[in-house]
Design a protein around this motif. Structure first.
Motif, short mmCIF file in Angstrom:
data_model
loop_
_atom_site.label_atom_id
_atom_site.label_comp_id
_atom_site.label_asym_id
_atom_site.label_seq_id
_atom_site.Cartn_x
_atom_site.Cartn_y
_atom_site.Cartn_z
N LEU A 1 -3.94 -41.56 61.45
CA LEU A 1 -4.93 -42.27 60.66
C LEU A 1 -6.28 -41.54 60.64
N LEU A 2 -6.62 -40.92 61.74
CA LEU A 2 -7.89 -40.17 61.78
C LEU A 2 -7.84 -38.94 60.88
N ASN A 3 -6.67 -38.36 60.74
CA ASN A 3 -6.51 -37.15 59.93
C ASN A 3 -6.02 -37.44 58.52
N CYS A 4 -5.86 -38.71 58.20
CA CYS A 4 -5.35 -39.09 56.88
C CYS A 4 -6.40 -38.79 55.81
N THR A 5 -6.00 -38.07 54.78
CA THR A 5 -6.91 -37.76 53.68
C THR A 5 -6.79 -38.75 52.54
N GLY A 6 -5.81 -39.66 52.65
CA GLY A 6 -5.65 -40.72 51.66
C GLY A 6 -6.08 -42.04 52.25
N LYS A 7 -5.20 -43.03 52.15
CA LYS A 7 -5.51 -44.35 52.67
C LYS A 7 -4.40 -44.84 53.60
N ALA A 8 -4.75 -45.79 54.44
CA ALA A 8 -3.74 -46.48 55.24
C ALA A 8 -3.19 -47.61 54.38
N VAL A 9 -1.88 -47.66 54.25
CA VAL A 9 -1.22 -48.69 53.46
C VAL A 9 -0.40 -49.55 54.42
N VAL A 10 -0.69 -50.83 54.46
CA VAL A 10 -0.02 -51.74 55.38
C VAL A 10 0.97 -52.57 54.59
N SER A 11 2.17 -52.77 55.15
CA SER A 11 3.20 -53.53 54.45
C SER A 11 4.03 -54.33 55.44
N GLY A 12 4.57 -55.44 54.98
CA GLY A 12 5.42 -56.26 55.83
C GLY A 12 5.83 -57.52 55.09
N MET A 13 6.98 -58.07 55.47
CA MET A 13 7.50 -59.28 54.83
C MET A 13 7.16 -60.51 55.66
N GLY A 14 7.10 -61.67 54.99
CA GLY A 14 6.94 -62.95 55.68
C GLY A 14 5.69 -63.00 56.54
N LYS A 15 5.87 -63.51 57.78
CA LYS A 15 4.72 -63.62 58.70
C LYS A 15 4.14 -62.25 59.00
N SER A 16 4.99 -61.24 59.06
CA SER A 16 4.49 -59.87 59.28
C SER A 16 3.57 -59.45 58.16
N GLY A 17 3.89 -59.88 56.95
CA GLY A 17 3.04 -59.55 55.80
C GLY A 17 1.69 -60.24 55.88
N HIS A 18 1.69 -61.50 56.31
CA HIS A 18 0.42 -62.22 56.44
C HIS A 18 -0.48 -61.52 57.45
N ILE A 19 0.11 -61.15 58.58
CA ILE A 19 -0.68 -60.45 59.60
C ILE A 19 -1.07 -59.06 59.11
N GLY A 20 -0.17 -58.43 58.35
CA GLY A 20 -0.47 -57.12 57.80
C GLY A 20 -1.69 -57.13 56.90
N LYS A 21 -1.88 -58.21 56.14
CA LYS A 21 -3.06 -58.32 55.28
C LYS A 21 -4.33 -58.34 56.13
N LYS A 22 -4.25 -59.04 57.25
CA LYS A 22 -5.41 -59.10 58.13
C LYS A 22 -5.67 -57.73 58.75
N ILE A 23 -4.63 -57.04 59.18
CA ILE A 23 -4.79 -55.71 59.78
C ILE A 23 -5.39 -54.74 58.76
N ALA A 24 -4.90 -54.79 57.53
CA ALA A 24 -5.44 -53.92 56.47
C ALA A 24 -6.92 -54.21 56.25
N ALA A 25 -7.27 -55.50 56.24
CA ALA A 25 -8.67 -55.88 56.04
C ALA A 25 -9.54 -55.40 57.21
N SER A 26 -9.02 -55.51 58.43
CA SER A 26 -9.77 -55.07 59.60
C SER A 26 -9.99 -53.57 59.57
N LEU A 27 -8.95 -52.83 59.22
CA LEU A 27 -9.08 -51.38 59.12
C LEU A 27 -10.12 -51.01 58.05
N ALA A 28 -10.01 -51.64 56.89
CA ALA A 28 -10.90 -51.29 55.77
C ALA A 28 -12.36 -51.58 56.10
N SER A 29 -12.62 -52.64 56.86
CA SER A 29 -14.01 -53.01 57.14
C SER A 29 -14.58 -52.30 58.35
N THR A 30 -13.76 -51.49 59.02
CA THR A 30 -14.25 -50.78 60.22
C THR A 30 -14.09 -49.27 60.10
#
Length: 321
Positions: free
Chosen positions: A38-67
């Motif tokens: 992730l530190l060396n990524c020249t693009g973006k971090a893309v988070v994905s997951g189904m069901g409850k994993s997807g709900h938590i994945g949205k939060k993780i993506a938001a946390s990454l994006a805001s930090t």
């Protein structure tokens, strides 16, 4: 009944806390691998997951994006119907699946490999197809779900969330991502107002600026107080250097002591008076006014020359406080 409900709740928390503690032993080379990708990524971090994993994945993506780690969430089902085109070879995919055997992976994994997209797995299935295909595996496995039937994702959901937070916070701190950086991604909230606004953005200037020459008398200062309604007047010399302030309180105290409005202002003013630097953050100004137990202050530049004035109401109106 109440005792039973409290006992059920305590048991749930005890199980989840115990399972969460096991995560400490999982912070190994795989975690370092994920951070490196992730530190060396020249693009973006893309988070994905189904069901409850997807709900938590949205939060993780938001946390990454805001930090400090640009990120967004893609639903696996939508990925199979066009959104997979949003994931490029310069991106890093973080796929969340407790079992590691989500059926969507059968189609997604070969396409990721063909596209040479790096993959971080957050899973409890260490021998799953997801884990086998991933560059790094973040183990969130649990011995026991808090659900008495072992069906509802509870302990595993908490572990997933905590692992995502650990990743986001480790990256944020490594990058030196600070409060002002955080505020830039939250400009509409009170945090953005406190950290992005400077005193010179909010201060009163021009005709709204209460100022009187130090050679004037108390009557002149009183009239300026009435005209501007700020609660204080900046007392300045001929070069506009602030030499003191005259407030509503100073006026009352002067009159109670039996003094005259015709007396020289310099004998009635507070010297030197508290002054705010124009370049201070608005949040710093608010804290300073509270610490000084005052409601307003003149604003000066680096040389002590008057450039404006501000009070608590101005700060509150800007959403600060």
């Amino acid at each position: 009944m109440n005792d039973s409900l409290l006992n059920y709740a305590r048991e749930t928390l005890e199980i989840e806390i115990e399972e969460a503690k096991r995560l400490l032993t999982r912070l190994d080379d795989n975690f370092l691998c994920a951070c490196s990708l992730l530190l060396n990524c020249t693009g973006k971090a893309v988070v994905s997951g189904m069901g409850k994993s997807g709900h938590i994945g949205k939060k993780i993506a938001a946390s990454l994006a805001s930090t400090g780690t640009p990120a967004f969430f893609v639903h696996p089902a939508e990925a199979l119907h066009g959104d997979l085109g949003m994931i490029g070879s310069n991106d890093v995919l973080i796929f969340i699946s407790y079992s590691g055997r989500a059926k969507e992976l059968d189609t997604i994994l070969p396409l990721l490999k063909e596209n040479q997209t790096r993959l971080i797995a957050i899973t409890g299935g260490k021998n799953s197809s997801l884990a086998q295909a991933a560059d790094c595996v973040l183990d969130i496995s649990v011995e026991r779900e808090a659900c008495p039937m072992g069906l509802a994702p509870t302990s595993s959901a908490v572990n997933t969330l905590m692992m995502g937070d650990a990743l986001a916070m480790a990256l944020m701190r490594h990058r030196g991502f600070g409060a002002e950086d955080f505020a830039r991604s939250h400009p509409g909230g009170s945090l953005g107002a406190r950290l992005l606004n400077r005193v010179h953005h909010l201060m009163r200037t021009g005709d709204r600026l209460p100022v009187v020459d130090s050679q004037k008398n108390v009557m002149d200062a009183m009239l300026e107080l009435s005209r501007t309604g700020l609660g204080l007047v900046a007392v300045c010399d001929a070069s506009l250097h602030v030499v003191g302030v005259f407030t509503d309180g100073d006026l009352r105290r002067w009159l109670v002591k039996g003094h005259s409005l015709d007396d020289p202002l310099v004998s009635a003013m507070s010297r030197p008076g508290y002054q705010l630097p124009a370049q201070w953050r608005a949040g710093e100004a608010l804290e300073a006014l509270h610490e000084q137990h005052i409601s307003a202050a003149p604003v000066v530049d680096s040389e002590g020359i008057l450039v404006g004035a501000i009070n608590l109401h101005d700060l509150h109106q800007a959403g600060i406080g």
